[in-house]
Enzyme design. Sequence first.
Site, PDB file in Angstrom:
ATOM      1  N   TRP A  11       9.866  -3.788   5.951  1.00 20.66           N
ATOM      2  CA  TRP A  11      11.188  -4.376   5.718  1.00 20.66           C
ATOM      3  C   TRP A  11      11.807  -3.984   4.374  1.00 20.66           C
ATOM      4  O   TRP A  11      12.892  -4.429   4.054  1.00 20.66           O
ATOM      5  CB  TRP A  11      11.090  -5.899   5.863  1.00 20.66           C
ATOM      6  CG  TRP A  11      11.144  -6.321   7.308  1.00 20.66           C
ATOM      7  CD1 TRP A  11      10.943  -5.534   8.406  1.00 20.66           C
ATOM      8  CD2 TRP A  11      11.461  -7.623   7.820  1.00 20.66           C
ATOM      9  NE1 TRP A  11      11.112  -6.263   9.555  1.00 20.66           N
ATOM     10  CE2 TRP A  11      11.413  -7.543   9.226  1.00 20.66           C
ATOM     11  CE3 TRP A  11      11.747  -8.853   7.228  1.00 20.66           C
ATOM     12  CZ2 TRP A  11      11.684  -8.648  10.057  1.00 20.66           C
ATOM     13  CZ3 TRP A  11      12.008  -9.957   8.047  1.00 20.66           C
ATOM     14  CH2 TRP A  11      11.977  -9.847   9.443  1.00 20.66           C
ATOM     15  N   HIS A  92       4.141   4.483  -0.618  1.00 19.39           N
ATOM     16  CA  HIS A  92       5.431   4.812  -0.003  1.00 19.39           C
ATOM     17  C   HIS A  92       6.244   5.662  -0.984  1.00 19.39           C
ATOM     18  O   HIS A  92       6.208   5.433  -2.193  1.00 19.39           O
ATOM     19  CB  HIS A  92       6.193   3.537   0.363  1.00 19.39           C
ATOM     20  CG  HIS A  92       7.387   3.839   1.221  1.00 19.39           C
ATOM     21  ND1 HIS A  92       8.593   4.190   0.677  1.00 19.39           N
ATOM     22  CD2 HIS A  92       7.539   3.883   2.563  1.00 19.39           C
ATOM     23  CE1 HIS A  92       9.449   4.439   1.673  1.00 19.39           C
ATOM     24  NE2 HIS A  92       8.831   4.257   2.826  1.00 19.39           N
ATOM     25  N   GLU A 163       5.605  10.790   6.209  1.00 17.82           N
ATOM     26  CA  GLU A 163       7.014  10.422   6.125  1.00 17.82           C
ATOM     27  C   GLU A 163       7.781  11.433   5.258  1.00 17.82           C
ATOM     28  O   GLU A 163       7.769  11.323   4.015  1.00 17.82           O
ATOM     29  CB  GLU A 163       7.164   9.044   5.478  1.00 17.82           C
ATOM     30  CG  GLU A 163       6.510   7.936   6.255  1.00 17.82           C
ATOM     31  CD  GLU A 163       7.154   6.600   5.923  1.00 17.82           C
ATOM     32  OE1 GLU A 163       7.584   5.922   6.856  1.00 17.82           O
ATOM     33  OE2 GLU A 163       7.253   6.256   4.740  1.00 17.82           O
ATOM     34  N   SER A 208      13.289   7.528  10.079  1.00 21.01           N
ATOM     35  CA  SER A 208      14.361   7.468  11.088  1.00 21.01           C
ATOM     36  C   SER A 208      13.848   7.376  12.527  1.00 21.01           C
ATOM     37  O   SER A 208      14.467   7.897  13.453  1.00 21.01           O
ATOM     38  CB  SER A 208      15.317   8.656  10.943  1.00 21.01           C
ATOM     39  OG  SER A 208      15.992   8.586   9.694  1.00 21.01           O
ATOM     40  N   GLY A 229      11.203   1.742   9.304  1.00 22.20           N
ATOM     41  CA  GLY A 229      11.947   0.966   8.317  1.00 22.20           C
ATOM     42  C   GLY A 229      13.107   0.223   8.956  1.00 22.20           C
ATOM     43  O   GLY A 229      12.958  -0.845   9.534  1.00 22.20           O
ATOM     44  N   GLY A 230      14.293   0.814   8.858  1.00 23.10           N
ATOM     45  CA  GLY A 230      15.522   0.147   9.288  1.00 23.10           C
ATOM     46  C   GLY A 230      15.458  -0.451  10.681  1.00 23.10           C
ATOM     47  O   GLY A 230      15.944  -1.571  10.902  1.00 23.10           O
TER      48      GLY A 230
HETATM   49  P1  PGA Z   1      13.442   4.379   8.097  1.00 22.48           P
HETATM   50  O1  PGA Z   1      12.385   4.092   6.939  1.00 22.48           O
HETATM   51  O2  PGA Z   1      12.753   4.112   9.411  1.00 22.48           O
HETATM   52  O3  PGA Z   1      14.560   3.404   7.822  1.00 22.48           O
HETATM   53  O4  PGA Z   1      13.853   5.813   7.991  1.00 22.48           O
HETATM   54  C1  PGA Z   1      11.090   4.576   7.052  1.00 22.48           C
HETATM   55  C2  PGA Z   1      10.261   4.141   5.879  1.00 22.48           C
HETATM   56  O5  PGA Z   1      10.784   3.826   4.800  1.00 22.48           O
HETATM   57  O6  PGA Z   1       9.039   4.110   6.015  1.00 22.48           O
END
Ligand code: PGA
Length: 251
Positions: A11, A92, A163, A208, A229-230
């Site tokens: 989050w 991260h 990532e 993403s 994430g989002g």
């Molecule tokens: P996102 O973020 O899915 O919004 O691209 C991924 C992350 O920060 O691990």
Amino acid sequence: MARRKLVAGKWKMHGISADLAEIGSIALAAETAAADVALCVPATLIERAVRAAPGFAIGGQDVHQSDKGAHTGCISAAMLLDAGAQLTIVGHSERREAQGESDADVKAKAEAGLAAGLSVILCVGESDSIREAGIAVETVAAQLDASLPGGIEEPTRFSVAYEPIWAIGTGKVPSVADIDEMHVALRGRLVAAFGEAGNQVRILYGGSVKASNAAEIFGVQDVDGALVGGASLKAADFLPIVEAASGSADR
Ligand code: PGA
């Protein structure tokens, strides 16, 4: 080697009491999913999230490498466990960049989390300039080598998340061929470091991930789940990703 998929939401700096209902909905659906599901939330929300969704895997988004001490604002693995967390993310890219965390810091954090009994998701990934220079695979492999914990007693408690920094929050995703190439290389590094146990470590893709691209990404050999994430903030966006993971066979 069958590896059950893991879909972990994170989050970032989002989430207050009003958002606990989303966690409840995600946890309910996770009960019947054919994949492991977890949500890594701000530390302030962990205890309430655990209460809102008993038994569901709630995690932190960072952990300090020390047990305790003069580290203002930091949180130890024992504190995460005490709050009810089952896992934590380490390394991260937003922390590596904004908090200046080195590979050695990330390694120490991973070791501290695992030693305390947490599951750990360790993130690696390249910038767009590294990708454009054509040296993404060797750069990320070296980052992984330098960030790995010294040992893993229970390989299923340890995951790596690939990532690409340029894919996080941008809507851009690498080609399936590029994800495949990277995950195969990272698998090789894990096996080189841990032997057969390296084949049991899950390698997640993050950056993403959303309902519209999840099934294609989960179809890639050596993609064992996603770090989201989002699209993890709302059950309506996150659960289709969990369904896509449930629908793709364990390998
Ligand atoms: P996102 O973020 O899915 O919004 O691209 C991924 C992350 O920060 O691990």
